[in-house]
Design a protein around this motif. Structure first.
Motif, PDB file in Angstrom:
ATOM      1  N   HIS A   1     100.407 -20.729  71.058  1.00  0.00           N
ATOM      2  CA  HIS A   1      99.275 -20.003  70.474  1.00  0.00           C
ATOM      3  C   HIS A   1      99.717 -19.012  69.394  1.00  0.00           C
ATOM      4  CE1 HIS A   1      96.445 -21.730  73.324  1.00  0.00           C
ATOM      5  NE2 HIS A   1      97.325 -21.496  74.286  1.00  0.00           N
ATOM      6  N   GLY A   2     100.500 -19.518  68.466  1.00  0.00           N
ATOM      7  CA  GLY A   2     100.827 -18.734  67.268  1.00  0.00           C
ATOM      8  C   GLY A   2     101.538 -17.424  67.549  1.00  0.00           C
ATOM      9  N   GLY A   3     102.291 -17.360  68.630  1.00  0.00           N
ATOM     10  CA  GLY A   3     103.065 -16.152  68.918  1.00  0.00           C
ATOM     11  C   GLY A   3     102.324 -15.103  69.728  1.00  0.00           C
ATOM     12  N   LEU A   4     101.047 -15.357  70.046  1.00  0.00           N
ATOM     13  CA  LEU A   4     100.277 -14.376  70.818  1.00  0.00           C
ATOM     14  C   LEU A   4     100.842 -14.265  72.239  1.00  0.00           C
ATOM     15  CD1 LEU A   4      97.645 -12.589  70.796  1.00  0.00           C
ATOM     16  CD2 LEU A   4      96.486 -14.552  71.810  1.00  0.00           C
ATOM     17  N   ILE A   5     101.235 -13.063  72.608  1.00  0.00           N
ATOM     18  CA  ILE A   5     101.798 -12.846  73.952  1.00  0.00           C
ATOM     19  C   ILE A   5     100.663 -12.794  74.960  1.00  0.00           C
ATOM     20  CG2 ILE A   5     103.034 -11.162  75.380  1.00  0.00           C
ATOM     21  CD1 ILE A   5     104.705 -10.490  72.903  1.00  0.00           C
ATOM     22  N   ALA A   6     100.830 -13.513  76.073  1.00  0.00           N
ATOM     23  CA  ALA A   6      99.753 -13.605  77.068  1.00  0.00           C
ATOM     24  C   ALA A   6      99.847 -12.482  78.092  1.00  0.00           C
ATOM     25  CB  ALA A   6      99.794 -14.967  77.750  1.00  0.00           C
TER      26      ALA A   6
ATOM     27  N   VAL B   1     111.607  -8.562  81.126  1.00  0.00           N
ATOM     28  CA  VAL B   1     111.663  -9.048  79.736  1.00  0.00           C
ATOM     29  C   VAL B   1     112.859  -8.422  79.011  1.00  0.00           C
ATOM     30  CG1 VAL B   1     110.435  -8.993  77.525  1.00  0.00           C
ATOM     31  CG2 VAL B   1     109.201  -9.554  79.615  1.00  0.00           C
ATOM     32  N   LEU B   2     113.041  -7.126  79.187  1.00  0.00           N
ATOM     33  CA  LEU B   2     114.157  -6.458  78.490  1.00  0.00           C
ATOM     34  C   LEU B   2     115.502  -6.958  79.005  1.00  0.00           C
ATOM     35  CD1 LEU B   2     112.823  -2.778  78.191  1.00  0.00           C
ATOM     36  CD2 LEU B   2     112.885  -4.549  76.426  1.00  0.00           C
TER      37      LEU B   2
ATOM     38  N   ARG C   1     105.936 -17.075  85.893  1.00  0.00           N
ATOM     39  CA  ARG C   1     104.917 -16.078  85.514  1.00  0.00           C
ATOM     40  C   ARG C   1     105.329 -15.328  84.243  1.00  0.00           C
ATOM     41  NH1 ARG C   1     102.868 -10.810  86.600  1.00  0.00           N
ATOM     42  NH2 ARG C   1     100.613 -11.000  86.379  1.00  0.00           N
ATOM     43  N   VAL C   2     106.568 -14.869  84.229  1.00  0.00           N
ATOM     44  CA  VAL C   2     107.024 -14.100  83.058  1.00  0.00           C
ATOM     45  C   VAL C   2     107.199 -15.041  81.861  1.00  0.00           C
ATOM     46  CG1 VAL C   2     108.806 -12.552  82.186  1.00  0.00           C
ATOM     47  CG2 VAL C   2     108.160 -12.460  84.600  1.00  0.00           C
ATOM     48  N   GLY C   3     107.771 -16.215  82.116  1.00  0.00           N
ATOM     49  CA  GLY C   3     107.991 -17.176  81.030  1.00  0.00           C
ATOM     50  C   GLY C   3     106.689 -17.621  80.399  1.00  0.00           C
ATOM     51  N   HIS C   4     105.675 -17.828  81.223  1.00  0.00           N
ATOM     52  CA  HIS C   4     104.392 -18.250  80.672  1.00  0.00           C
ATOM     53  C   HIS C   4     103.835 -17.184  79.734  1.00  0.00           C
ATOM     54  CE1 HIS C   4      99.950 -18.582  80.669  1.00  0.00           C
ATOM     55  NE2 HIS C   4     100.268 -19.812  80.341  1.00  0.00           N
ATOM     56  N   LYS C   5     103.883 -15.944  80.168  1.00  0.00           N
ATOM     57  CA  LYS C   5     103.233 -14.890  79.374  1.00  0.00           C
ATOM     58  C   LYS C   5     103.992 -14.570  78.085  1.00  0.00           C
ATOM     59  CE  LYS C   5     100.791 -12.791  83.188  1.00  0.00           C
ATOM     60  NZ  LYS C   5      99.501 -13.305  82.778  1.00  0.00           N
ATOM     61  N   PHE C   6     105.320 -14.613  78.156  1.00  0.00           N
ATOM     62  CA  PHE C   6     106.100 -14.139  77.004  1.00  0.00           C
ATOM     63  C   PHE C   6     106.784 -15.267  76.235  1.00  0.00           C
ATOM     64  CE2 PHE C   6     105.425 -10.336  79.413  1.00  0.00           C
ATOM     65  CZ  PHE C   6     105.356  -9.328  78.452  1.00  0.00           C
ATOM     66  N   SER C   7     106.686 -16.510  76.717  1.00  0.00           N
ATOM     67  CA  SER C   7     107.395 -17.581  76.006  1.00  0.00           C
ATOM     68  C   SER C   7     106.526 -18.827  75.811  1.00  0.00           C
ATOM     69  CB  SER C   7     108.676 -17.935  76.784  1.00  0.00           C
ATOM     70  OG  SER C   7     109.405 -18.913  76.109  1.00  0.00           O
TER      71      SER C   7
ATOM     72  N   ALA D   1     112.334 -16.630  73.078  1.00  0.00           N
ATOM     73  CA  ALA D   1     113.577 -17.397  72.979  1.00  0.00           C
ATOM     74  C   ALA D   1     114.568 -16.948  74.052  1.00  0.00           C
ATOM     75  CB  ALA D   1     114.173 -17.222  71.586  1.00  0.00           C
ATOM     76  N   SER D   2     114.595 -15.650  74.339  1.00  0.00           N
ATOM     77  CA  SER D   2     115.538 -15.139  75.344  1.00  0.00           C
ATOM     78  C   SER D   2     115.185 -15.653  76.737  1.00  0.00           C
ATOM     79  CB  SER D   2     115.510 -13.612  75.344  1.00  0.00           C
ATOM     80  OG  SER D   2     115.855 -13.114  74.081  1.00  0.00           O
ATOM     81  N   LEU D   3     113.892 -15.703  77.037  1.00  0.00           N
ATOM     82  CA  LEU D   3     113.490 -16.213  78.359  1.00  0.00           C
ATOM     83  C   LEU D   3     113.849 -17.688  78.498  1.00  0.00           C
ATOM     84  CD1 LEU D   3     110.136 -14.263  78.579  1.00  0.00           C
ATOM     85  CD2 LEU D   3     111.954 -14.165  80.308  1.00  0.00           C
ATOM     86  N   LEU D   4     113.746 -18.431  77.410  1.00  0.00           N
ATOM     87  CA  LEU D   4     114.167 -19.836  77.471  1.00  0.00           C
ATOM     88  C   LEU D   4     115.678 -19.929  77.662  1.00  0.00           C
ATOM     89  CD1 LEU D   4     112.063 -21.695  74.736  1.00  0.00           C
ATOM     90  CD2 LEU D   4     111.704 -21.642  77.206  1.00  0.00           C
TER      91      LEU D   4
END
Ligand code: SF4
Ligand code: SF4
Length: 357
Positions: free
Chosen positions: A314-319, A340-341, A302-308, A222-225
């Motif tokens: 995919h059910g919250g699974l972090i990529a 991310v932080l 890249r970061v948004g795809h993996k963490f958002s 949500a933060s990355l969005l």
């Protein structure tokens, strides 16, 4: 739980040789300045004390893979008439990967949802997945770039593996984590683990403790969005990026590819090769328009795809499996954890949490 076995250090070569009778065995070996997975041959020196530079992803998803061959024939009497013959390329050979770490193998669980999903299962990936076994080394001495425990993994995480091997005095304790793994341990070269199991449990515990507490990143997506349109933020975090792509090529969870044909005009082969979303050309359209024209746009993706975006699908699974390869091998030390932080801090509180499935 099936019984653990003990593999004496001086029997490792024999065990790998025995496994090699039925499988291509891939092991981490030194090549130049890197540690990469290569087919095992008797006498090879394995590098097991540090994680490999390259992830094990090429075992199931080769950097360049021939998908099929084609032959086109024209009818000289009827030039408008062309026939095309397709020839299936070689299937996946039985493979065993020895010595990858839990994070690298967990990466395949992220691939699975994409390449083995119901909508568009990929026959090449599926064949390789079905024919590949993983004997994975647990980590007692994580690096300071490791953060598997932030993203649902851990130094003894068995996700995606068949056997977990924990180094102990004099050898390895082997714990089966799948039915296929149980079958692998049916070997006269192995002994009952007995008290060695306790040693292994203590080593695994030490590995977990060394990683320490993970920060709560449940609201990363949500933060990355929330910071998506803040290009000042993305320009800042991407300022030193060189767009070299090392992070994507070494990442165990980056699964993008491109297709090319190599042909003499009438016959040839179709190849699938890893692609790199950090390069300018990745999104460049034939019109000349580029929806991700700057490195700020590309790092955001890249970061948004993996963490958002991926977790949302995919059910919250972090990529991201927290292996730290992109941090260790980035020539200018771009650190995905910091991004991310910072996004979480920048977005502020009250962001909705997503569970890490
Ligand atoms: S490895 Fe570092 S410099 Fe290279 S593209 Fe990735 S973030 Fe940029
Ligand atoms: S993004 Fe970096 S830390 Fe995460 S899986 Fe890929 S290489 Fe590893």
């Amino acid at each position: 739980m099936a019984r653990e076995k003990f593999l004496k250090q001086d029997r490792l070569a024999d065990w790998l040789a025995a496994l090699g009778e039925k499988n291509r065995v891939l092991v981490p070996r030194e090549e130049g300045n890197s540690v990469v997975f290569r087919p095992y041959a008797a006498g090879d020196a394995l590098v097991l004390s540090v994680d490999s530079t390259a992830s094990p992803k090429a075992a199931l998803f080769p950097a360049c893979q021939e998908l099929f061959r084609f032959e086109q024939a024209k009818d000289p009497q009827n030039p408008d008439h062309t026939t095309m013959k397709l020839f299936q390329s070689r299937g996946a050979e039985s493979t065993l990967v020895f010595g990858a770490r839990p994070c690298g193998v967990r990466g395949f669980t992220i691939f699975d949802r994409v390449y083995q999903g119901e909508k568009h299962p990929d026959p090449y990936y599926k064949a390789a997945r079905d024919n590949t076994l993983f004997v994975t080394l647990t980590c007692e001495h994580p690096d300071n770039t490791c953060f598997c425990h932030w993203v649902g993994g851990g130094p003894d995480d068995g996700a995606g593996s068949d056997v977990l091997a924990t180094p102990v005095e004099g050898g390895y304790v082997l714990e089966p984590v799948s039915k296929r793994g149980e079958a692998l341990l049916d070997s006269p070269l192995l002994e009952e683990a007995g008290d060695k199991s306790k040693e292994a449990a203590a080593a695994r515990k030490r590995g977990r403790e060394k990683l320490g507490e993970a920060p709560d990143i449940g609201n990363a997506g949500a933060s990355l969005l929330a910071v998506f349109d803040d290009m000042g933020f993305w320009e800042d975090v991407s300022a030193k990026c060189l767009s070299c792509g090392a992070c994507t090529y070494l990442c165990p969870t980056c699964y993008c590819f491109t297709l090319t044909d190599e042909s003499d005009g009438l016959s040839g082969k179709r190849l699938r090769s890893w692609d790199n979303c950090m390069s300018y050309q990745f999104c460049l359209e034939a019109s000349g328009h580029n929806p991700r024209p700057t490195k700020a746009h590309r790092l955001r993706n890249r970061v948004g795809h993996k963490f958002s975006y991926y977790p949302a699908l995919h059910g919250g699974l972090i990529a991201c499996c927290g292996c730290g390869r992109c941090i260790k091998n980035c020539p200018v030390s771009v650190d995905i954890r910091e991004i991310v932080l910072r996004a979480i801090e920048h977005a502020g509180p009250n962001m909705q949490e997503v569970s890490n499935g």
